[in-house]
Design an enzyme around this catalytic site. Structure first.
Site, PDB file in Angstrom:
ATOM      1  N   LYS A  94       1.170   5.761   4.536  1.00  0.00           N
ATOM      2  CA  LYS A  94       0.202   6.764   4.066  1.00  0.00           C
ATOM      3  C   LYS A  94       0.334   8.052   4.872  1.00  0.00           C
ATOM      4  O   LYS A  94       0.549   8.011   6.092  1.00  0.00           O
ATOM      5  CB  LYS A  94      -1.207   6.171   4.201  1.00  0.00           C
ATOM      6  CG  LYS A  94      -2.338   6.992   3.604  1.00  0.00           C
ATOM      7  CD  LYS A  94      -3.653   6.223   3.745  1.00  0.00           C
ATOM      8  CE  LYS A  94      -4.856   6.954   3.186  1.00  0.00           C
ATOM      9  NZ  LYS A  94      -6.097   6.167   3.342  1.00  0.00           N
ATOM     10  N   SER A 169      -8.674   5.723  -0.709  1.00  0.00           N
ATOM     11  CA  SER A 169      -7.791   6.866  -0.582  1.00  0.00           C
ATOM     12  C   SER A 169      -6.320   6.478  -0.376  1.00  0.00           C
ATOM     13  O   SER A 169      -5.451   7.344  -0.415  1.00  0.00           O
ATOM     14  CB  SER A 169      -8.252   7.726   0.606  1.00  0.00           C
ATOM     15  OG  SER A 169      -8.137   7.006   1.842  1.00  0.00           O
ATOM     16  N   SER A 193     -10.801   2.027   1.388  1.00  0.00           N
ATOM     17  CA  SER A 193      -9.584   2.767   1.031  1.00  0.00           C
ATOM     18  C   SER A 193      -8.314   1.935   0.976  1.00  0.00           C
ATOM     19  O   SER A 193      -7.315   2.390   0.418  1.00  0.00           O
ATOM     20  CB  SER A 193      -9.385   3.931   2.002  1.00  0.00           C
ATOM     21  OG  SER A 193     -10.372   4.913   1.814  1.00  0.00           O
TER      22      SER A 193
END
Length: 597
Positions: A94, A169, A193
């Site tokens: 990420k 996210s 997330s």
């Protein structure tokens, strides 16, 4: 692919590739070279990200460094040198997690050129174990959001069904795994997330207990609730990354004979629109699979009271989040990088961006060389590095944040003026003259203004910090009380895990206006609680799907101990038939990593 899905995408259908364990086995046995495997991942990225409608999961491809690392692995195998537990395994990371020399934008404009000179500790551990980072994964801005929207990198699609919300996210990590780019990858979780996107993409998302994984080097939302963690196509894949990141033994399937697992019926009843029949069918399937494995699965009540233990510390009563200083958390990340370069943090703090640029421009040659040595870069790169991180402040990040809500999240804590006045002795004065005596009133007001002007700014700031410290202490006591109540509930009910659907209703579509807010009450309804206490949680798919979207219905487990919860999840996955069975049922099968469906 389901109602509303596009039918002309070059990368349909999307199915899983080889598992992490299988890839590692292939490399060790010489069945496939690491270069072949990494190139297959890179080819898959090219297919997905250069089509007419790109997936937009991988926003920076690290082809050169990945292939170089793969050649090193093949040389190790050829010469029978020791191999790490993840040797040659391609992963994505990420884009809010520091990777040396790679973009770490956190999907916010002020960081769009930021390339840290060092790895986050969790990344270093995975690399040391042999993992190879092939790409940086898309995410919501500053890891805040319930969809795959990024103002810097664009919308990430759901590879299971591009019409369906991919979640946030850690959107890009989940999408990369579900699309068969990699078998597993690294994300982060503050309020769901990791688990939300994993469930929406039909893969596995594990939120470790806070503190289990090192969180340094991750652009923060909340130091209290943030943790990096893994997403994988199977629980075993997640366990492989967890073992490497925590220097722990690989968790195997657990014998669950007579292990008691609770279904929190009162918590299920809080779903705003009730539970969809398919979500309940997934819960029933998981319950039956665990019972067949020897576990005792029973209904339990009273858990709602646990989740609201520290409600008086929530600044917003409908949002289960205690008081926290997000501004300070982000400032700590920035200043840690500035300090690593040898910069004087105290001297920098009062300077604005332009003043800092002028200061850096005045540095002599020896100072630049020292910074270059600290950053492990060439002296010619130092000014660019100083411009990207040395001039950075929380305010300069906020100035470019697209969302007003996210921008406000990182404001310094605001203390009401009446509280400040009271601490300074300026509370409502009972001796204040009545308005009818105007002369006396004006004299009183003048004296009052004088008293206020006499108070130094340092004293005002001292009072503000005093109140912040008190709120922080109250928040910490609330967290301690919540954890105590959580563990007491488990002890009282004699359970080791909670089991429930991951989401109560079918997921929403990306064209549903205002869906991000709706997702909070559906996809994230049971994920946004309990993140401030150090307990683990994991979501994994079942063979039940939501009709129309064909998104697998996942189940959610909360536990007490990370290794135990992972072991239970491995047993549950095996009892449900393994990842291949639901992949065949929902999407038509598996494929070789990087190959054709």
């Amino acid at each position: 692919m389901g109602a509303g899905a596009s039918t002309n995408l070059a990368w349909e259908p999307s199915v899983l590739g080889d598992s992490a364990a299988e890839i590692i086995r292939q490399i060790r046995s010489g069945e496939r070279t690491c270069v072949e495997i990494v190139q297959a991942s890179l080819d898959r990225i090219t297919l997905l990200e250069t089509s007419e409608r790109p997936l937009n999961a991988c926003v920076e491809t690290l082809a050169e460094s990945a292939l170089e690392a793969a050649r090193t692995v093949d040389d190790k195998v050829k010469n029978k040198r020791p191999l790490g537990p993840l040797e040659g395994l391609p992963i994505v990371v990420k884009i809010n997690v520091d990777v040396k020399g790679a973009l770490t934008t956190a999907s916010t404009a002020a960081l769009k050129e930021w390339r840290p000179p060092s790895n986050a500790p969790c990344v270093s551990r995975l690399i040391e174990a042999g993992a190879i980072i092939v790409a940086r994964a898309n995410m919501c801005e500053l890891a805040v959001g319930f969809s795959g929207a990024s103002p810097v990198h664009g919308l990430c699609l759901n590879p299971r069904n591009p019409a369906i919300n991919v979640g946030g996210s850690s959107s890009g990590t989940a999408a990369s795994v579900a699309a068969g780019i990699v078998p597993c990858g690294l994300g982060s979780d503050t309020g769901g997330s990791l688990r939300g996107p994993a469930a929406l993409c039909g893969v596995v998302g594990f939120r470790p207990s806070t503190g289990r994984w090192p969180s340094k080097g991750v652009v923060p939302v909340s130091a209290l609730r943030d943790t990096p963690g893994p997403i994988g196509q199977s629980v075993e894949d997640v366990c492989l990354l967890d073992a490497a990141a925590t220097s722990s033994p690989l968790v195997e399937a657990k014998d669950v004979t007579d292990l008691k697992i609770g279904i929190p019926r009162d918590w299920l009843a809080t779903a705003p629109n009730g539970c969809d029949e398919n979500a309940l069918a997934a819960l029933d399937a998981a319950s039956a699979a665990l019972r067949k494995s020897g576990a005792l699965v029973e209904d339990v009540d009273g858990f709602c009271a646990v989740t609201e233990t520290s409600r008086d510390t929530w600044p917003v009563q409908v949002l289960p989040v205690p008081f926290e200083n997000n501004h300070n958390d982000l400032q700590t990340y920035i200043e840690a990088h500035q300090d690593a370069l040898g910069l004087d943090i105290e001297a920098l703090r009062p300077l604005d961006r332009m003043e800092r640029k002028l200061y850096f421009a005045s540095l002599d040659d020896e100072s630049l060389k020292q910074i270059a040595r600290r950053a492990h870069c060439e002296k010619d790169c130092v000014m660019d590095l100083l411009d990207s991180i040395g001039t950075l402040t929380v305010s300069s990040i906020q100035d470019k944040v697209a969302s007003p809500h996210i921008r406000a999240l990182f404001d310094s804590p605001k203390i009401p003026q009446d509280i400040i006045d009271e601490r300074l002795g300026f509370a409502k004065d009972p001796d204040r003259p009545m308005a009818k005596n105007l002369t006396e009133l004006k004299r009183w007001e003048s004296e009052e203004r004088g008293r206020r002007l006499a108070v130094k700014d340092e004293e005002i700031q001292r009072v503000i910090q005093e109140v912040i410290d008190e709120k922080t202490q109250a928040s910490q006591k609330g967290v301690e009380a919540l954890e105590k109540a959580y563990r007491a509930f488990f002890a009282e009910k004699n359970i080791r895990c909670l089991l429930l659907p991951t989401m109560p209703q079918p997921p929403g579509t990306i064209n549903d206006k205002g869906y991000a807010a709706k997702a909070f009450t559906n996809e994230y309804h049971w994920l946004f609680h309990l993140n401030e206490i150090p307990v683990p949680s994991i979501t994994l798919p079942t063979s039940v799907v939501f009709p129309g979207s064909m998104i697998p219905c996942s189940v959610l487990l909360y536990g007490l101990d990370d290794a135990e919860l992972l072991g239970v999840a491995r047993t549950l996955e095996d009892a449900l038939g393994g990842v291949s069975d639901w992949a065949v049922a929902a999407f038509g099968g598996r494929r070789t990593l990087g190959g054709a469906p």
